[in-house]
Design a protein around this motif. Structure first.
Motif, PDB file in Angstrom:
ATOM      1  N   GLY A  78       0.804  -1.209   0.000  1.00  0.00           N
ATOM      2  CA  GLY A  78       0.000   0.000   0.000  1.00  0.00           C
ATOM      3  C   GLY A  78       0.842   1.267   0.000  1.00  0.00           C
ATOM      4  O   GLY A  78       2.075   1.218   0.117  1.00  0.00           O
ATOM      5  N   PRO A  79       0.182   2.406  -0.105  1.00  0.00           N
ATOM      6  CA  PRO A  79       0.900   3.686  -0.169  1.00  0.00           C
ATOM      7  C   PRO A  79       1.751   3.918   1.076  1.00  0.00           C
ATOM      8  O   PRO A  79       1.386   3.552   2.193  1.00  0.00           O
ATOM      9  CB  PRO A  79      -0.217   4.719  -0.277  1.00  0.00           C
ATOM     10  N   THR A  80       2.902   4.527   0.849  1.00  0.00           N
ATOM     11  CA  THR A  80       3.809   4.853   1.938  1.00  0.00           C
ATOM     12  C   THR A  80       4.479   6.189   1.644  1.00  0.00           C
ATOM     13  O   THR A  80       4.337   6.748   0.551  1.00  0.00           O
ATOM     14  CB  THR A  80       4.865   3.752   2.140  1.00  0.00           C
ATOM     15  N   GLU A  81       5.217   6.699   2.610  1.00  0.00           N
ATOM     16  CA  GLU A  81       5.953   7.955   2.444  1.00  0.00           C
ATOM     17  C   GLU A  81       7.399   7.724   2.842  1.00  0.00           C
ATOM     18  O   GLU A  81       7.680   7.046   3.833  1.00  0.00           O
ATOM     19  CB  GLU A  81       5.335   9.052   3.308  1.00  0.00           C
ATOM     20  N   VAL A  82       8.335   8.275   2.071  1.00  0.00           N
ATOM     21  CA  VAL A  82       9.751   8.192   2.404  1.00  0.00           C
ATOM     22  C   VAL A  82      10.344   9.596   2.334  1.00  0.00           C
ATOM     23  O   VAL A  82       9.908  10.438   1.527  1.00  0.00           O
ATOM     24  CB  VAL A  82      10.511   7.252   1.458  1.00  0.00           C
ATOM     25  N   ASN A  83      11.327   9.837   3.189  1.00  0.00           N
ATOM     26  CA  ASN A  83      11.957  11.150   3.263  1.00  0.00           C
ATOM     27  C   ASN A  83      13.466  10.999   3.166  1.00  0.00           C
ATOM     28  O   ASN A  83      14.058  10.071   3.757  1.00  0.00           O
ATOM     29  CB  ASN A  83      11.602  11.845   4.586  1.00  0.00           C
ATOM     30  N   PHE A  84      14.093  11.928   2.453  1.00  0.00           N
ATOM     31  CA  PHE A  84      15.537  11.905   2.263  1.00  0.00           C
ATOM     32  C   PHE A  84      16.081  13.308   2.511  1.00  0.00           C
ATOM     33  O   PHE A  84      15.407  14.313   2.219  1.00  0.00           O
ATOM     34  CB  PHE A  84      15.904  11.468   0.842  1.00  0.00           C
ATOM     35  N   SER A  85      17.301  13.381   3.027  1.00  0.00           N
ATOM     36  CA  SER A  85      17.884  14.692   3.285  1.00  0.00           C
ATOM     37  C   SER A  85      19.397  14.657   3.094  1.00  0.00           C
ATOM     38  O   SER A  85      20.039  13.615   3.236  1.00  0.00           O
ATOM     39  CB  SER A  85      17.560  15.164   4.708  1.00  0.00           C
ATOM     40  N   SER A  86      19.929  15.819   2.765  1.00  0.00           N
ATOM     41  CA  SER A  86      21.368  16.009   2.647  1.00  0.00           C
ATOM     42  C   SER A  86      21.675  17.427   3.085  1.00  0.00           C
ATOM     43  O   SER A  86      20.786  18.177   3.512  1.00  0.00           O
ATOM     44  CB  SER A  86      21.823  15.790   1.203  1.00  0.00           C
ATOM     45  N   ALA A  87      22.917  17.813   2.948  1.00  0.00           N
ATOM     46  CA  ALA A  87      23.299  19.160   3.349  1.00  0.00           C
ATOM     47  C   ALA A  87      22.700  20.221   2.437  1.00  0.00           C
ATOM     48  O   ALA A  87      22.607  21.397   2.830  1.00  0.00           O
ATOM     49  CB  ALA A  87      24.822  19.292   3.362  1.00  0.00           C
ATOM     50  N   THR A  88      22.258  19.834   1.254  1.00  0.00           N
ATOM     51  CA  THR A  88      21.781  20.819   0.274  1.00  0.00           C
ATOM     52  C   THR A  88      20.324  20.662  -0.105  1.00  0.00           C
ATOM     53  O   THR A  88      19.762  21.550  -0.752  1.00  0.00           O
ATOM     54  CB  THR A  88      22.623  20.722  -1.012  1.00  0.00           C
ATOM     55  N   ALA A  89      19.678  19.560   0.293  1.00  0.00           N
ATOM     56  CA  ALA A  89      18.297  19.359  -0.158  1.00  0.00           C
ATOM     57  C   ALA A  89      17.577  18.373   0.737  1.00  0.00           C
ATOM     58  O   ALA A  89      18.195  17.546   1.430  1.00  0.00           O
ATOM     59  CB  ALA A  89      18.282  18.849  -1.597  1.00  0.00           C
ATOM     60  N   THR A  90      16.256  18.481   0.752  1.00  0.00           N
ATOM     61  CA  THR A  90      15.390  17.478   1.366  1.00  0.00           C
ATOM     62  C   THR A  90      14.344  17.080   0.337  1.00  0.00           C
ATOM     63  O   THR A  90      13.989  17.857  -0.553  1.00  0.00           O
ATOM     64  CB  THR A  90      14.691  18.020   2.623  1.00  0.00           C
ATOM     65  N   SER A  94      -2.653   3.809 -11.454  1.00  0.00           N
ATOM     66  CA  SER A  94      -2.985   3.719 -10.035  1.00  0.00           C
ATOM     67  C   SER A  94      -3.228   5.123  -9.478  1.00  0.00           C
ATOM     68  O   SER A  94      -2.516   6.070  -9.819  1.00  0.00           O
ATOM     69  CB  SER A  94      -1.845   3.052  -9.264  1.00  0.00           C
ATOM     70  N   LYS A  95      -4.211   5.230  -8.593  1.00  0.00           N
ATOM     71  CA  LYS A  95      -4.452   6.529  -7.952  1.00  0.00           C
ATOM     72  C   LYS A  95      -3.355   6.851  -6.947  1.00  0.00           C
ATOM     73  O   LYS A  95      -3.288   7.978  -6.427  1.00  0.00           O
ATOM     74  CB  LYS A  95      -5.815   6.549  -7.283  1.00  0.00           C
ATOM     75  N   HIS A  96      -2.492   5.850  -6.681  1.00  0.00           N
ATOM     76  CA  HIS A  96      -1.396   6.063  -5.747  1.00  0.00           C
ATOM     77  C   HIS A  96      -0.040   6.052  -6.451  1.00  0.00           C
ATOM     78  O   HIS A  96       0.988   5.706  -5.836  1.00  0.00           O
ATOM     79  CB  HIS A  96      -1.422   5.008  -4.647  1.00  0.00           C
ATOM     80  N   ASN A  97       0.002   6.407  -7.735  1.00  0.00           N
ATOM     81  CA  ASN A  97       1.291   6.574  -8.394  1.00  0.00           C
ATOM     82  C   ASN A  97       2.127   7.605  -7.651  1.00  0.00           C
ATOM     83  O   ASN A  97       1.595   8.547  -7.052  1.00  0.00           O
ATOM     84  CB  ASN A  97       1.091   7.003  -9.850  1.00  0.00           C
ATOM     85  N   VAL A  98       3.439   7.435  -7.701  1.00  0.00           N
ATOM     86  CA  VAL A  98       4.339   8.198  -6.840  1.00  0.00           C
ATOM     87  C   VAL A  98       4.410   9.671  -7.253  1.00  0.00           C
ATOM     88  O   VAL A  98       4.551   9.999  -8.440  1.00  0.00           O
ATOM     89  CB  VAL A  98       5.750   7.588  -6.867  1.00  0.00           C
ATOM     90  N   THR A  99       4.328  10.534  -6.259  1.00  0.00           N
ATOM     91  CA  THR A  99       4.569  11.971  -6.425  1.00  0.00           C
ATOM     92  C   THR A  99       5.606  12.398  -5.392  1.00  0.00           C
ATOM     93  O   THR A  99       5.913  11.654  -4.447  1.00  0.00           O
ATOM     94  CB  THR A  99       3.286  12.796  -6.234  1.00  0.00           C
ATOM     95  N   GLY A 100       6.160  13.600  -5.559  1.00  0.00           N
ATOM     96  CA  GLY A 100       7.189  14.029  -4.623  1.00  0.00           C
ATOM     97  C   GLY A 100       7.305  15.526  -4.506  1.00  0.00           C
ATOM     98  O   GLY A 100       6.670  16.287  -5.245  1.00  0.00           O
ATOM     99  N   THR A 101       8.145  15.941  -3.563  1.00  0.00           N
ATOM    100  CA  THR A 101       8.466  17.351  -3.350  1.00  0.00           C
ATOM    101  C   THR A 101       9.948  17.452  -3.004  1.00  0.00           C
ATOM    102  O   THR A 101      10.449  16.687  -2.166  1.00  0.00           O
ATOM    103  CB  THR A 101       7.642  17.953  -2.203  1.00  0.00           C
ATOM    104  N   ILE A 102      10.639  18.377  -3.658  1.00  0.00           N
ATOM    105  CA  ILE A 102      12.048  18.633  -3.357  1.00  0.00           C
ATOM    106  C   ILE A 102      12.197  20.078  -2.890  1.00  0.00           C
ATOM    107  O   ILE A 102      11.668  21.008  -3.515  1.00  0.00           O
ATOM    108  CB  ILE A 102      12.942  18.375  -4.586  1.00  0.00           C
TER     109      ILE A 102
END
Length: 690
Positions: free
Chosen positions: A227-239, A605-613
């Motif tokens: 099912g749908p999930t959320e993942v988060n990534f971070s670095s010194a220059t971006a999240t 799928s209505k849950h195809n992946v989207t993101g924010t940078i």
């Protein structure tokens, strides 16, 4: 900041002009002129003349007796209006005579060749000489070429036969040494053109698990999608934050849930409605499936036995013709054929556990040797189905039309005897990536009207092991985070790697439309005819000897090399149920009721992946289309978040984007008619009688 800063889209649809054709009921080769006929050489680099002193082996394919009579018989059989002949009858009515091949041999000897042998039923004469001798005898110029990293020899013009051979010889094989390749696929940036493991998409070597890792026989997760999930990534220059479907078990998992996922025979049997067949005693018993592979595997007998024991199958009834020379742990370029052999034998047995299996091993992967293997396979008593998990290009080298006609005669003879011969269409979508981006092409021999072309799909199963959804096999990756060793920093902007691999299909450059496809658009042969599991990301398990010590290993694999042996096995079950020969499959497939073949139409799928940078330039939303690019004008797909157990990188993985090949209701160039619905398919096919 504008989102276009982050992405570079490659949206290139290749449109090809098709030359005019003439055709008859039999679907012959197209009548193009030499100037009109497209050639692989137009996309290749000419490296200069071949060494005139180099040795070369040629095969002179003989003309058949009463060609018109054979053509008329095959046309009537494909239309259900004529019965099948025995091989003895076909040999008596159409095979070249001993006197014919003796005359050809005499001419070759006078020209300076050494005659090395005659083919079964006098179908060919094989001889050796030098490049210079071949050029002189057949008025050709042999050069070396390079096409997308593949070096090969070829002639830019057709052979001219010495006058004495014109009445007897159909074609000269061996002028080109461009060879077909096994259509196997693994999950991983692609390391080789036709290998498809999960690791290939990342350019990593195969990473099988030792069989001892899970003595209970459970290894890979049978659940591919979550099912749908959320993942988060971070670095010194971006999240970055991404939300959507999740593909693959967590990479911290081990057996029995080893990531990402893989299907055992029991799961495929349930998904495709095969278990009712077995309960009714329909296992392929009393039939024989032949498999033709080059080089083979030296450990195939014990590997297939181990696979059967672990998977709860009866011991395989396997006969090997020829001498295997490769292994799954070989280090030379031909080792892929050992994997191909393993896959073919184990998954014929997985689908038709009661059928006998005859494995025909050829000494090389030349077209001439492999087609000789098909002749041998067809001659084995009881063979109803012949599986060939290898493919070349439908668009050929100048002069190939004569060779195609000669090989079609083999296919016609096999079909006339009530047998069905099957070929994988290929694993590279429209093949533009393999042809320098100049042409698209479907696969050959799958495009011959006298064989059945097998394509591929991706499949997701639910908790009950039933099909949740199917799409065309077309896998794309977009990298969104780097390795765990680096802390999985976000990739800014995301890296669209695009199309990795997918089932091959489309319009033949060589053949007119056969009569059994007259309900489809256009005037050319269309492939595939039917499809089955092929995506390595929703692939099947194989077991093989992984090292010289004899240790067994298990991994997940895919490719139309999975689909072809599976369909060949199912065709054997249909023959068992019919109690009479069913002949070539392709003409019957287009006459089946809708419930026999499941139509595959891509969905979203209505849950195809989207993101924010968020970075120094601001915050940018990224929609699912951008993360799946390039879309190649294909509107429907399913995407998911994927943490690779091989590289530990994170990706958005997309299913259903098969290069430029769309799906739609009914036949389409990505999946053909669809996938077989086991019980219904066998019952529907078995109702046809000649």
């Amino acid at each position: 900041m504008p989102i276009l800063r982050r992405f570079s889209f490659l949206c290139c649809v290749i449109v090809l002009g098709l030359s005019a054709v003439s055709f008859s009921q039999n679907g012959p080769l197209t009548a193009t002129t030499a100037a009109e006929r497209r050639s692989l050489l137009s996309g290749a680099t000419d490296l200069g003349p071949a060494n005139a002193a180099s040795p070369i082996e040629i095969t002179l394919w003989m003309k058949l007796h009463d060609q018109q009579g054979l053509d008329a018989l095959v046309a009537a059989q494909q239309d259900g209006k004529a019965g099948y002949l025995s091989h003895e009858q076909i040999r008596a009515q159409h095979a070249p005579s001993s006197a014919d091949v003796a005359k050809v041999a005499d001419v070759l000897k006078i020209e300076g060749f050494t005659v090395s042998g005659y083919g079964q039923d006098n179908l060919f004469v094989r001889a050796t000489g030098t490049v210079g001798l071949v050029q002189s005898a057949f008025n050709v110029e042999l050069h070396q070429y390079n096409l997308k990293g593949r070096n090969f020899r070829a002639s830019s013009r057709s052979a001219t036969l010495p006058p004495a051979l014109v009445p007897l010889v159909s074609a000269v094989g061996g002028l080109s040494d461009l060879t077909p390749e096994p259509q196997i696929a693994r999950v991983s940036n692609k390391a080789a053109a036709t290998i498809a493991r999960q690791t290939d998409a990342e350019g990593l070597p195969s990473q099988p698990l030792p069989l001892s890792a899970a003595p209970d026989g459970l290894y890979f997760s049978e659940q591919c999608f979550y099912g749908p999930t959320e993942v988060n990534f971070s670095s010194a220059t971006a999240t970055a934050t991404y939300k959507g479907n999740r593909y693959g078990a967590p990479i911290t998992s081990g057996p029995p849930n080893a990531p990402p996922c893989g299907y055992q025979p029991s799961e495929i049997q349930t998904a495709y409605n095969l278990t009712p067949l077995y309960k009714a005693g329909l296992t392929g018993a009393g039939t024989t499936v032949a498999i033709v592979d080059a080089y083979g595997s030296t450990t195939i007998a014990q590997d297939a036995a181990a696979f059967s024991q672990l998977m709860g199958l009866p011991p395989p009834n396997l006969t090997i013709i020829g001498v295997p020379t490769e292994s799954n742990f070989s280090t030379d370029p031909n080792a892929g054929w050992a994997t191909e052999t393993t896959l073919d034998v184990e998954w014929v047995h997985a689908v038709a556990p009661g059928a006998k299996i005859v494995l025909v091993i050829t000494p090389t992967n030349s077209f001439n040797d492999l087609f000789t293997g098909d002749i041998t396979a067809a001659s084995v008593p009881g063979v109803v189905s012949i599986s060939n998990s290898w493919s070349g290009f439908d668009i050929g080298i100048t002069g190939d039309s004569e060779f195609y006609r000669a090989i079609d005669n083999i296919f016609k003879s096999i079909g006339a005897a009530g047998q069905s011969i099957h070929f994988s269409t290929g694993d590279n979508g429209n093949n533009a990536s393999q042809l320098g981006g100049i042409y698209t092409s479907t696969g050959w021999p799958a495009s011959s009207p006298y064989v059945t072309g097998i394509g591929g799909v991706s499949v997701a199963l639910d908790a009950a092991k039933h099909i949740s959804w199917q799409t065309s096999w077309g896998t794309s990756l977009t990298e969104i985070a780097d390795t765990a060793a680096l802390g999985n920093p976000p990739i800014d902007p995301p890296n669209n790697e695009g199309f990795i691999y997918g089932g091959t299909g489309g319009v033949s450059d060589v053949y007119s439309k056969p009569h059994y496809q007259f309900g489809l658009p256009g005037d050319r042969r269309l492939t595939p005819d039917i499809s089955w599991v092929a995506d390595p990301y929703t692939g099947v398990e194989i077991i093989f000897t992984g090292d010289e010590k004899g240790d067994l290993a298990i991994e997940v694999i895919g490719g139309t090399s999975v689909a072809c042996p599976m369909f060949s096995a199912l065709w054997a079950i249909a023959n068992q149920n019919a109690h009479h020969p069913l002949g070539q499959a392709a003409p019957l497939l287009y006459r089946l009721p809708p419930d026999a073949i499941t139509d595959v139409v891509n969905v979203s799928s209505k849950h195809n992946v989207t993101g924010t940078i968020h970075d120094a330039g601001g915050t940018d939303p990224i929609n699912s289309w951008e993360l799946a690019a390039p879309l190649q004008d294909l509107p429907n797909f399913i995407s998911a978040l994927y943490n690779s157990p091989f590289s530990t990188r994170w990706f958005v993985i997309t299913f259903g984007l098969d290069s430029t090949l769309p799906t739609g209701p009914g036949w389409d160039p990505a999946t053909g008619l669809g996938t077989p619905n086991g019980w219904n398919f066998v019952q529907a096919v078995s109702g046809f009688r000649h």
